[in-house]
Motif scaffolding. Structure first.
Motif, PDB file in Angstrom:
ATOM      1  N   HIS A 142      30.415   9.639  11.143  1.00 13.52           N
ATOM      2  CA  HIS A 142      30.726   9.065  12.450  1.00 13.52           C
ATOM      3  C   HIS A 142      32.106   8.431  12.420  1.00 13.52           C
ATOM      4  CE1 HIS A 142      29.062   8.515  16.313  1.00 13.52           C
ATOM      5  NE2 HIS A 142      27.818   8.611  15.900  1.00 13.52           N
ATOM      6  N   GLY A 143      32.594   8.127  13.612  1.00 11.15           N
ATOM      7  CA  GLY A 143      33.833   7.383  13.736  1.00 11.15           C
ATOM      8  C   GLY A 143      33.794   6.640  15.051  1.00 11.15           C
ATOM      9  N   PHE A 144      34.357   5.440  15.085  1.00 16.55           N
ATOM     10  CA  PHE A 144      34.274   4.647  16.314  1.00 16.55           C
ATOM     11  C   PHE A 144      35.328   3.548  16.333  1.00 16.55           C
ATOM     12  CE2 PHE A 144      30.930   3.861  13.177  1.00 16.55           C
ATOM     13  CZ  PHE A 144      31.267   2.603  12.719  1.00 16.55           C
ATOM     14  N   TYR A 145      35.815   3.262  17.541  1.00 14.07           N
ATOM     15  CA  TYR A 145      36.624   2.068  17.755  1.00 14.07           C
ATOM     16  C   TYR A 145      35.680   0.872  17.710  1.00 14.07           C
ATOM     17  CZ  TYR A 145      40.154   5.314  19.410  1.00 14.07           C
ATOM     18  OH  TYR A 145      41.058   6.331  19.493  1.00 14.07           O
ATOM     19  N   VAL A 146      36.143  -0.235  17.147  1.00 17.96           N
ATOM     20  CA  VAL A 146      35.245  -1.387  17.065  1.00 17.96           C
ATOM     21  C   VAL A 146      35.383  -2.321  18.248  1.00 17.96           C
ATOM     22  CG1 VAL A 146      34.846  -1.368  14.593  1.00 17.96           C
ATOM     23  CG2 VAL A 146      36.872  -2.509  15.491  1.00 17.96           C
ATOM     24  N   ASN A 156      43.032  -1.021  18.764  1.00 19.27           N
ATOM     25  CA  ASN A 156      42.892   0.410  18.440  1.00 19.27           C
ATOM     26  C   ASN A 156      42.244   0.634  17.076  1.00 19.27           C
ATOM     27  OD1 ASN A 156      44.934  -0.209  16.657  1.00 19.27           O
ATOM     28  ND2 ASN A 156      46.107   1.661  17.044  1.00 19.27           N
ATOM     29  N   ALA A 206      29.080  -4.763  13.304  1.00 21.45           N
ATOM     30  CA  ALA A 206      28.805  -3.504  14.000  1.00 21.45           C
ATOM     31  C   ALA A 206      28.684  -2.308  13.054  1.00 21.45           C
ATOM     32  CB  ALA A 206      29.890  -3.246  15.042  1.00 21.45           C
ATOM     33  N   ILE A 219      25.304   0.042  12.530  1.00 17.61           N
ATOM     34  CA  ILE A 219      25.335   1.501  12.730  1.00 17.61           C
ATOM     35  C   ILE A 219      24.870   2.224  11.462  1.00 17.61           C
ATOM     36  CG2 ILE A 219      26.890   3.483  13.046  1.00 17.61           C
ATOM     37  CD1 ILE A 219      28.520   1.690  14.984  1.00 17.61           C
ATOM     38  N   GLN A 242      21.043   1.670  11.019  1.00 13.71           N
ATOM     39  CA  GLN A 242      20.273   2.462  11.987  1.00 13.71           C
ATOM     40  C   GLN A 242      20.295   3.939  11.604  1.00 13.71           C
ATOM     41  OE1 GLN A 242      21.962   1.334  15.852  1.00 13.71           O
ATOM     42  NE2 GLN A 242      20.314  -0.103  16.183  1.00 13.71           N
ATOM     43  N   THR A 297      43.598   2.043  22.956  1.00 12.82           N
ATOM     44  CA  THR A 297      43.301   3.275  22.220  1.00 12.82           C
ATOM     45  C   THR A 297      43.914   4.491  22.900  1.00 12.82           C
ATOM     46  OG1 THR A 297      41.261   3.798  23.436  1.00 12.82           O
ATOM     47  CG2 THR A 297      41.057   2.253  21.612  1.00 12.82           C
ATOM     48  N   LEU A 348      37.295   6.289  27.348  1.00 15.74           N
ATOM     49  CA  LEU A 348      36.086   6.176  26.524  1.00 15.74           C
ATOM     50  C   LEU A 348      34.823   6.084  27.374  1.00 15.74           C
ATOM     51  CD1 LEU A 348      37.353   3.694  23.773  1.00 15.74           C
ATOM     52  CD2 LEU A 348      37.302   6.185  23.708  1.00 15.74           C
ATOM     53  N   VAL A 380      32.360  -7.396  15.656  1.00 15.80           N
ATOM     54  CA  VAL A 380      32.833  -6.014  15.694  1.00 15.80           C
ATOM     55  C   VAL A 380      33.860  -5.713  14.611  1.00 15.80           C
ATOM     56  CG1 VAL A 380      32.247  -5.507  18.070  1.00 15.80           C
ATOM     57  CG2 VAL A 380      34.430  -6.620  17.565  1.00 15.80           C
ATOM     58  N   LEU A 435      25.442  12.166  20.703  1.00 13.66           N
ATOM     59  CA  LEU A 435      25.839  11.283  19.598  1.00 13.66           C
ATOM     60  C   LEU A 435      26.426  12.116  18.452  1.00 13.66           C
ATOM     61  CD1 LEU A 435      25.815   8.383  18.336  1.00 13.66           C
ATOM     62  CD2 LEU A 435      23.552   8.922  17.428  1.00 13.66           C
ATOM     63  N   PHE A 439      30.340   9.435  21.945  1.00 14.99           N
ATOM     64  CA  PHE A 439      30.400   7.965  22.009  1.00 14.99           C
ATOM     65  C   PHE A 439      31.341   7.484  20.919  1.00 14.99           C
ATOM     66  CE2 PHE A 439      26.045   9.447  23.063  1.00 14.99           C
ATOM     67  CZ  PHE A 439      26.177   9.337  24.443  1.00 14.99           C
ATOM     68  N   GLN A 440      32.421   6.879  21.318  1.00 17.14           N
ATOM     69  CA  GLN A 440      33.538   6.621  20.417  1.00 17.14           C
ATOM     70  C   GLN A 440      33.784   5.150  20.172  1.00 17.14           C
ATOM     71  OE1 GLN A 440      36.359   8.915  19.107  1.00 17.14           O
ATOM     72  NE2 GLN A 440      34.404   9.939  18.880  1.00 17.14           N
ATOM     73  N   ASP A 441      32.802   4.301  20.509  1.00 16.13           N
ATOM     74  CA  ASP A 441      33.007   2.896  20.163  1.00 16.13           C
ATOM     75  C   ASP A 441      31.712   2.298  19.629  1.00 16.13           C
ATOM     76  OD1 ASP A 441      31.882   2.569  22.882  1.00 16.13           O
ATOM     77  OD2 ASP A 441      32.304   0.460  22.446  1.00 16.13           O
ATOM     78  N   ALA A 442      31.881   1.257  18.806  1.00 18.74           N
ATOM     79  CA  ALA A 442      30.777   0.754  17.990  1.00 18.74           C
ATOM     80  C   ALA A 442      29.584   0.268  18.821  1.00 18.74           C
ATOM     81  CB  ALA A 442      31.286  -0.372  17.089  1.00 18.74           C
ATOM     82  N   LYS A 443      29.811  -0.555  19.844  1.00 18.73           N
ATOM     83  CA  LYS A 443      28.671  -1.100  20.596  1.00 18.73           C
ATOM     84  C   LYS A 443      27.878   0.017  21.267  1.00 18.73           C
ATOM     85  CE  LYS A 443      31.299  -1.916  24.861  1.00 18.73           C
ATOM     86  NZ  LYS A 443      32.493  -1.182  24.361  1.00 18.73           N
ATOM     87  N   VAL A 456      27.651   3.249  20.172  1.00 21.13           N
ATOM     88  CA  VAL A 456      26.894   3.952  19.135  1.00 21.13           C
ATOM     89  C   VAL A 456      25.620   3.161  18.814  1.00 21.13           C
ATOM     90  CG1 VAL A 456      26.899   4.698  16.717  1.00 21.13           C
ATOM     91  CG2 VAL A 456      28.908   5.114  18.156  1.00 21.13           C
ATOM     92  N   ILE A 457      25.744   1.860  18.685  1.00 20.79           N
ATOM     93  CA  ILE A 457      24.568   1.027  18.385  1.00 20.79           C
ATOM     94  C   ILE A 457      23.536   1.117  19.511  1.00 20.79           C
ATOM     95  CG2 ILE A 457      23.779  -1.381  18.126  1.00 20.79           C
ATOM     96  CD1 ILE A 457      26.420  -1.904  16.576  1.00 20.79           C
TER      97      ILE A 457
END
Lengths: 185, 185
Positions: free
Chosen positions: A114-118, A124, A170, A174, A177, B73, B77, B118, B162, B167-171, B173-174
């Motif tokens: 996976h990859g994600f912005y926080v 960024n 976060a 992830i 989960q 970014t 998103l 985060v 997924l 989905f490209q951000d942490a919250k 994805v959670i």
């Protein structure tokens, strides 16, 4: 509403002016003004960061974490192994290095899951999440300014620990989960 | 290694000196020097943020998202509804307000299901994740500088989306992992 096409230009902001207010080693901070889609303007505070990797590391029936003090949150957090991507490093190299440094882990292979912005509202920073396949454990090799404890948690305990709030960041939520779903815990 | 007790003082850093290098509306940035557990020192760049809420919003067999442009970014998103906690607001108030503003949602009750930092390596931003129970949909009521599209995704499509990296951000994805687990998708 979802129109089914990919033209999002009605949502776009354009940076009109920008001031670099902090130029650090880890982050750069810009205070910018953007033009909004309706022609108005707004202020944006933006934190640039090179990104990081984090790792789902399971060996046998245990998942590996590190306990460390985070001065930003003033707390001792239980996190999956992770680290900033250094200049000139590819994310896989960072992942391999951090696994070894933080928990002494050596994986047969590392797979990006996976990859994600926080925190895309102001930063960024992008986190690449890897899974360590067939990991064996050698010894920790921490950086000079890094102090952390290795914590192993039985897979069967992960659901209860997640519900209890043991994981407070976060990337770790992830990762946990993901493991709960993968192993049907 | 996990010693089973809660004394983590051997990991603690102490801030020795601190300079406020940026004092914005959304973030404050400190450039600090810390004393390490072994007596050495290190530089730390710290971003203070008031925190945010985010919401798992399901109605019928669909989950609600918003598509928005994020200047940090430079991307459009697909995120779960969310918003910054304003001064003097309790997180539940922010959650109720953002649900209404961003997707027109009105919930019978809001239940906190998780909370997480985060990016604890440099920021104290904490996100409270709520679930909206028995939500009905009224109309959006966006802030003046907010431009976003509502996107509804069928629950049955969430696992594939997924895996596809939608989905490209942490919250988010959670939130999606939570819904997949809850509904056995």
């Amino acid at each position: 509403m979802n129109t089914g096409n990919d033209d999002y230009s009605h949502l776009k902001e354009e940076i009109i002016s920008s001031e670099r207010v902090f130029d650090g080693k880890v982050i750069k901070v810009d205070h910018s003004t953007v033009q909004l889609p309706d022609g108005g303007s707004a202020s944006r505070e933006i934190v640039y960061h090179r990104g990081a990797v984090s790792l789902v590391a399971v060996a046998g029936d245990e998942m590996y974490f590190v306990r460390q003090y985070r001065v930003a949150t003033d707390d001792f957090l239980l996190e999956i192994p992770a680290g900033k991507i250094e200049v000139g490093e590819a994310p896989d190299e960072t992942a391999e290095k951090e696994l070894k440094e933080e928990i002494g882990g050596v994986a047969e292979s590392l797979r990006k899951i996976h990859g994600f912005y926080v925190s895309p509202g102001f930063s960024n920073e992008y986190v690449h999440l890897y899974e360590a396949d067939n990991m064996t454990i050698d010894k920790q090799a921490l950086d000079d300014d890094e102090f952390l404890d290795i914590v192993k948690i039985r897979l069967s305990e992960l659901p209860a620990q997640l519900d209890n709030g043991a994981f407070q960041d976060a990337k770790t939520v992830i990762g946990v989960q993901y493991v709960i779903a993968k192993y049907n815990l």
